[in-house]
Design an enzyme around this catalytic site. Structure first.
Site, mmCIF file in Angstrom:
data_model
loop_
_atom_site.group_PDB
_atom_site.id
_atom_site.type_symbol
_atom_site.label_atom_id
_atom_site.label_comp_id
_atom_site.label_asym_id
_atom_site.label_seq_id
_atom_site.Cartn_x
_atom_site.Cartn_y
_atom_site.Cartn_z
ATOM 1 N N GLU A 149 50.823 39.423 55.384
ATOM 2 C CA GLU A 149 50.709 40.048 56.903
ATOM 3 C C GLU A 149 51.843 41.402 56.873
ATOM 4 O OE1 GLU A 149 51.416 37.416 60.115
ATOM 5 O OE2 GLU A 149 49.545 36.345 59.760
ATOM 6 N N GLU A 205 45.793 31.278 56.960
ATOM 7 C CA GLU A 205 46.520 30.387 57.926
ATOM 8 C C GLU A 205 45.612 30.336 59.308
ATOM 9 O OE1 GLU A 205 50.201 32.309 59.503
ATOM 10 O OE2 GLU A 205 50.772 32.703 57.328
HETATM 11 C C1 GBH Z 1 51.702 34.332 61.274
HETATM 12 O O1 GBH Z 1 51.669 35.589 61.800
HETATM 13 C C2 GBH Z 1 52.718 34.338 60.614
HETATM 14 O O2 GBH Z 1 52.180 34.607 58.977
HETATM 15 C C3 GBH Z 1 53.397 32.801 60.610
HETATM 16 O O3 GBH Z 1 54.772 33.017 59.917
HETATM 17 C C4 GBH Z 1 53.661 32.407 62.024
HETATM 18 O O4 GBH Z 1 54.337 31.320 62.048
HETATM 19 C C5 GBH Z 1 52.184 32.418 62.623
HETATM 20 O O5 GBH Z 1 51.611 33.673 62.420
HETATM 21 C C6 GBH Z 1 52.356 31.865 63.882
HETATM 22 O O6 GBH Z 1 53.069 32.731 64.825
HETATM 23 O O7 GBH Z 1 52.340 40.243 70.579
HETATM 24 O O8 GBH Z 1 52.148 42.296 69.001
HETATM 25 O O9 GBH Z 1 53.100 40.057 68.539
HETATM 26 C C7 GBH Z 1 50.789 35.678 62.982
HETATM 27 C C8 GBH Z 1 50.469 37.141 63.522
HETATM 28 C C9 GBH Z 1 50.723 38.905 64.835
HETATM 29 C C10 GBH Z 1 49.879 36.878 65.552
HETATM 30 C C11 GBH Z 1 50.897 39.311 66.150
HETATM 31 C C12 GBH Z 1 49.982 37.435 67.060
HETATM 32 C C13 GBH Z 1 50.320 39.030 68.814
HETATM 33 C C14 GBH Z 1 50.463 40.343 69.226
HETATM 34 N N1 GBH Z 1 50.647 37.514 64.530
HETATM 35 N N2 GBH Z 1 49.960 38.529 67.483
HETATM 36 S S1 GBH Z 1 52.055 40.824 69.398
#
Ligand code: GBH
Length: 468
Positions: free
Chosen positions: A171, A367
């Site tokens: 990511e 994931e």
């Molecule tokens: C994953 O990322 C990760 O790879 C992992 O490590 C983590 O534990 C898992 O998700 C659960 O969270 O409000 O701008 O944050 C998830 C990526 C990116 C998902 C941001 C949710 C919300 C927008 N995330 N997103 S923000």
């Protein structure tokens, strides 16, 4: 496609791969052991107000010491693949010098997995940059991309003989945008241009590492990258809504997919963000060719859809650097932890669209999962019907994508264990296995048992045939 639907059952292709995923800083603990240097997450977590309740990954699930038990749990669940990440600051505590004891740990872990009949899938970078490299600019400094390729080569030299699946980055959107624009993740920077610069250097690091790894890889090795793509949803299909979709899809999806799979950044997105400064000073001649190195697999992490609507194009939107003219709408329906919306159909659409627009690369869901406020019952069990429902619904969505022609090779549940959930600390539990952080006891949840039976059947019950 190999996907079949029979009475009451959605059967997956016979070579479909099932697994779970974790990440080093979220599970390992042992933050100062065997020469490990500090990462940007150790430093960020120590800053007041950054992480919920002042939590850190210093102990986490103590997986560094308890990995034999965790591998035994995976064997019990019957999984084929375990996706884990390597902590760069264990391998190079100062971002440069090799610490062999760091690699010794992954050596033991990989042997334990192979002994249990589980294929290791290694991610080189899941957000724990050596702090020493942050002090020279981190991902905003082009040199970090070269450091990453050097580190990748050292890990491959030790483990390349036993691991087929090599993922460079997890990511890069999060590392770049959450780490450098919203500041919600380490290193906590809030600079739009710095965030886009970091995104390019991450992709360059991927490209440089790809070229290093390919030089030593054989036919049986597979090279991948993992992206968190936006599954964008709108309520109307007029021109203004299509424009909002174009902007979000551009900055979150095509800004990463196109340089990786088509050889250049999308020109409409570069025009959208041109108000942040000149992109040509960031991208050097030759970068595009490196970043577009062939991939054997594209990993997709999906949790929740992005609901948007058009806004005044002059208004700057939160969340992504340079984004304007887009409004984020509140989530709908029954929400999971973090108030994330459940929309399995968005996963089907995303996978089908990727296979249509980028047909050359096979996909894997690397994931997918949900957080709920789990607790131990009086009888010692952990019952989590909401997670079970989310899991089954998203597996049906993956099956539907395969039936519609998407080339999806596997599914990895996030996560094996409850773990350190970044800025949310230990307040959000994503595991198929419950972790009692006081005692480090593990308890397989109802969802974990359900996943084991899905894997044993290589099939999911249809929604109509099931009570979930
Ligand atoms: C994953 O990322 C990760 O790879 C992992 O490590 C983590 O534990 C898992 O998700 C659960 O969270 O409000 O701008 O944050 C998830 C990526 C990116 C998902 C941001 C949710 C919300 C927008 N995330 N997103 S923000």
């Amino acid at each position: 496609s190999g996907a079949v639907t029979t009475a009451g059952s959605l059967i997956f292709p016979s070579d479909f791969r099932w697994g779970t995923a974790t990440a080093s800083y979220q599970v390992e603990g042992a933050a100062t052991e065997d020469g490990r240097g500090p990462s940007i997450w150790d430093v960020f977590a120590a800053e007041p107000g950054r992480v919920h309740a002042g939590d850190s990954g210093a102990r986490a699930c103590d997986h560094y010491h308890r990995y034999p038990q965790d591998v035994a749990l995976m064997r019990e669940l019957g999984i084929d693949v375990y996706r884990f990440s390597v902590a760069w600051p264990r391998v190079q505590p100062d971002g440069r010098t090799l610490e062999p004891r760091g690699l010794d740990f992954y050596d033991r872990l990989v042997d334990e997995l192979l002994g249990a009949g589980i294929d290791p899938m290694l991610t080189l970078y899941h957000w724990d940059l050596p702090q020493a490299l942050q002090e020279t600019g981190g991902w905003e400094n082009r040199d970090t991309a070269y450091r990453f390729a050097d580190y990748a080569g050292q890990v491959f030299a030790r483990l390349g003989d036993r691991i087929q699946d090599w993922t460079t980055l997890n990511e890069p959107w999060c590392s770049a945008y959450l780490g450098h624009f919203t500041g919600l993740h380490a290193p906590g920077r809030t600079d739009a241009r710095g965030a886009l610069t970091a995104a390019h250097h991450l992709l360059l690091g991927h490209g440089l590492a790809a070229s290093t790894l390919r030089a030593s890889m054989s036919e049986r090795h597979r090279l991948s990258i993992v992206l968190n793509l936006a599954a964008v949803r709108v309520d109307e299909d007029d021109e203004a809504h299509r424009e909002a979709v174009r902007r979000v899809d551009g900055l979150q999806n095509r800004f990463f997919l196109d340089p990786l799979l088509r050889g250049s950044y999308p020109s409409d997105v570069l025009a959208d963000v041109s108000w942040l400064g000149d992109w040509d000073t960031v991208v050097q001649p030759g970068d595009a060719e490196l970043i577009a190195a062939p991939l054997d697999l594209l990993g997709i992490n999906y949790y929740s859809p992005s609901r948007v609507a058009p806004a005044d194009p002059a208004v700057v939107s939160g969340g992504m650097p340079g984004l304007r003219g887009v409004r984020h709408l509140p989530p709908r329906g029954a929400l999971t932890g973090f108030d994330w919306e459940q929309e399995p159909a968005a996963l089907t659409d995303l996978l089908v669209r990727l296979s249509r627009d980028y047909p050359e690369v096979p996909l894997m869901v690397t994931e997918n999962g949900s957080a709920w406020p789990d607790r131990i019952e009086a009888d010692g069990s952990v019952v989590d019907p909401d997670r079970e429902h989310y899991l089954l619904e998203h597996l049906r969505a993956v099956h539907a994508a395969i039936e519609a022609g998407a080339d999806v090779r596997g599914y990895l549940a996030w996560s094996l264990l409850d773990n350190f959930e970044w800025a949310a600390g230990y307040s959000q539990r994503f595991g198929l296995v419950y972790v009692d952080y006081q005692t480090q006891q593990r308890i397989v949840k109802g969802s974990g048992r359900r996943y084991a039976s899905v894997i044993a059947d290589n099939a999911v019950p249809t929604a109509a045939s099931s009570m979930d």
